[in-house]
Structures are given as C-alpha cells and as structure tokens.
Design an enzyme around this catalytic site. Sequence first.
Site, PDB file in Angstrom:
ATOM      1  N   ALA A   8      12.933  27.272  -1.287  1.00  0.00           N
ATOM      2  CA  ALA A   8      13.456  27.636  -0.085  1.00  0.00           C
ATOM      3  C   ALA A   8      12.204  27.358   0.938  1.00  0.00           C
ATOM      4  O   ALA A   8      11.267  26.744   1.060  1.00  0.00           O
ATOM      5  CB  ALA A   8      13.424  29.312  -0.147  1.00  0.00           C
ATOM      6  N   HIS A   9      12.754  27.555   2.152  1.00  0.00           N
ATOM      7  CA  HIS A   9      12.068  27.298   3.514  1.00  0.00           C
ATOM      8  C   HIS A   9      10.820  28.083   3.424  1.00  0.00           C
ATOM      9  O   HIS A   9      10.779  29.329   3.218  1.00  0.00           O
ATOM     10  CB  HIS A   9      12.874  27.525   4.781  1.00  0.00           C
TER      11      HIS A   9
END
Length: 139
Positions: A8-9
């Site tokens: 994920a970011h």
Amino acid sequence: MVNVIFCAHGDLAVSMLNSVNMVYGETQNITPLLFNRGENAENLVEKMQNVMAKSKNDTWLIAVDLQGGSPYNAAARLAFGDNHIQVISGLSLPLALEIADNQQTMTVDELADHLLDIGTQCVQSFRHQQCSEEEADFI
C-alpha cells in the site's frame, strides 16, 4: 498455506499488519511492502519478486490498497501470467483479519473469492442502518 503480501501507499501495509498482529498475535507468512514517494510500479515488482523468491510455497495473495494504483499495477503484472497469484484491492482491517484467519485453511482462489464476499459486507453506514431498523419497527 497461502503466502500474503500487503502492499500500500506509505506506511499503510506495515500499520495494517501491526493491527492484525494486535488482534491475533504474531501472524505468519504475511509480508508488508511499503510504496514510498519517488518509487514506481517497477520498483514494487522487484520488491514483490524478492519476497516471493524467499518462499518455497508458490501460492500468493497480494492485497493492495487501491485498484489502479502502482501497488495494484505491480501485483497485476506479476499475476497476469501466473495462476498461483491472486490480487485483491481495497485492503482494510476487516479484509486483513479475514486473510490472516483463513490463509492456512483456504486455497488462494478460495481466499480471494471469500474476500470478495466479505468486502461487500465491510462498508456500513450508521444512519442507513438506523433508518432500516426504524422502518422495521413500523412493520
């Protein structure tokens, strides 16, 4: 056993795994990967391949935060030609808990199908539920 990558970011993947471990205790075969500013999908493909190379188990679920983002694009690139890799987007704590709870008893395909079902149940609205309950009281 299905191996899992959370990607994920920013720090979301690490935080997600920390939250899962808070609920279940230490989990196994779940690796968080950070997607940092300045990186691209190619960097993530390389990171994912490095994680996968360390395991003898060839079935993988890659759970990403956002469909169409770089983590998703990298995971999809790996899964495109490999039936042993499933990719799901929309990583949330309810999904992460379901992954940890079922990765030892389900195949990667069963787990992906299960997560699709669970995902539709994860988003709830208090006001919507309250109105539905009030309507039911009048029936």
